[in-house]
Motif scaffolding. Sequence first.
Motif, PDB file in Angstrom:
ATOM      1  N   THR A  17      -7.122   0.261   1.236  1.00 14.89           N
ATOM      2  CA  THR A  17      -7.898  -0.177   2.397  1.00 14.89           C
ATOM      3  C   THR A  17      -9.046  -1.043   1.909  1.00 14.89           C
ATOM      4  OG1 THR A  17      -9.320   1.767   2.319  1.00 14.89           O
ATOM      5  CG2 THR A  17      -7.386   1.882   3.767  1.00 14.89           C
ATOM      6  N   THR A  19     -12.784  -3.399   3.250  1.00 12.85           N
ATOM      7  CA  THR A  19     -13.808  -3.708   4.240  1.00 12.85           C
ATOM      8  C   THR A  19     -14.305  -5.126   4.004  1.00 12.85           C
ATOM      9  OG1 THR A  19     -15.556  -2.768   2.863  1.00 12.85           O
ATOM     10  CG2 THR A  19     -14.589  -1.328   4.555  1.00 12.85           C
ATOM     11  N   LEU A  30     -16.146  -4.054   8.267  1.00 12.25           N
ATOM     12  CA  LEU A  30     -14.961  -4.221   9.111  1.00 12.25           C
ATOM     13  C   LEU A  30     -13.714  -3.878   8.309  1.00 12.25           C
ATOM     14  CD1 LEU A  30     -13.927  -5.126  11.892  1.00 12.25           C
ATOM     15  CD2 LEU A  30     -13.789  -7.437  10.964  1.00 12.25           C
ATOM     16  N   ALA A  31     -12.927  -2.940   8.811  1.00  9.78           N
ATOM     17  CA  ALA A  31     -11.761  -2.441   8.091  1.00  9.78           C
ATOM     18  C   ALA A  31     -10.586  -3.408   8.160  1.00  9.78           C
ATOM     19  CB  ALA A  31     -11.337  -1.090   8.668  1.00  9.78           C
ATOM     20  N   TYR A  32      -9.848  -3.477   7.059  1.00  7.54           N
ATOM     21  CA  TYR A  32      -8.564  -4.164   7.042  1.00  7.54           C
ATOM     22  C   TYR A  32      -7.652  -3.462   6.054  1.00  7.54           C
ATOM     23  CZ  TYR A  32      -9.584  -6.893   2.731  1.00  7.54           C
ATOM     24  OH  TYR A  32      -9.862  -7.293   1.456  1.00  7.54           O
ATOM     25  N   SER A  36      -2.780  -3.289   9.028  1.00  9.47           N
ATOM     26  CA  SER A  36      -3.389  -4.190  10.006  1.00  9.47           C
ATOM     27  C   SER A  36      -2.923  -5.623   9.814  1.00  9.47           C
ATOM     28  CB  SER A  36      -4.916  -4.113   9.938  1.00  9.47           C
ATOM     29  OG  SER A  36      -5.419  -4.669   8.746  1.00  9.47           O
ATOM     30  N   SER A  45      -5.459  -1.532  14.450  1.00  9.64           N
ATOM     31  CA  SER A  45      -5.766  -0.785  13.226  1.00  9.64           C
ATOM     32  C   SER A  45      -6.763  -1.499  12.321  1.00  9.64           C
ATOM     33  CB  SER A  45      -4.477  -0.475  12.464  1.00  9.64           C
ATOM     34  OG  SER A  45      -3.833  -1.670  12.064  1.00  9.64           O
ATOM     35  N   GLY A  46      -7.305  -2.611  12.759  1.00  9.66           N
ATOM     36  CA  GLY A  46      -8.278  -3.350  11.955  1.00  9.66           C
ATOM     37  C   GLY A  46      -7.952  -4.828  11.964  1.00  9.66           C
ATOM     38  N   THR A  47      -8.750  -5.587  11.294  1.00  9.08           N
ATOM     39  CA  THR A  47      -8.555  -7.033  11.273  1.00  9.08           C
ATOM     40  C   THR A  47      -7.639  -7.435  10.125  1.00  9.08           C
ATOM     41  OG1 THR A  47      -9.704  -9.145  11.469  1.00  9.08           O
ATOM     42  CG2 THR A  47     -10.579  -7.596   9.830  1.00  9.08           C
TER      43      THR A  47
END
Length: 141
Positions: A17, A19, A30-32, A36, A45-47
């Motif tokens: 994961t 950010t 911001l999660a990616y 995602s 689920s995120g960008t």
Amino acid sequence: MDRNATAVWKGNLKDGTGTLDTQSGALKGLAYSFKSRFEDASGQSGTNPEELIAAAHAGCFAMQLSHFLAENGTPADKLDAKAVVTLVPGTGITGSAITLVGTVPGIDDAKFRELAEKAKAECPVSRALGAIKVSLDARLA
């Protein structure tokens, strides 16, 4: 003028994961993830990098067009620009398709389309995306 963003990734490609943080603070933590980017078409689920490129392209294009419209003496009331960036796994990013609906008093359709095409060609993000196909579908509201 330089702008910056930071990506922190932990783990391997499929299970890891990350950010994202931007200089402005607009994106902070911001999660990616692989999911995602490649598995979750809903975007919940995120960008992902392609979504961020699409946002940059739509925003840059709209700003550039607003400038050309003002120079023409027909400033826009509203420009609704959407960019769809296409990623083909194993190939890469293959295109960015901009759809535009403009509310521009005092302009005819031909001049509007001419200025929109000019903005597509000249906005800095379009220029940066020169290795891919950039398309435009523009119409007045």
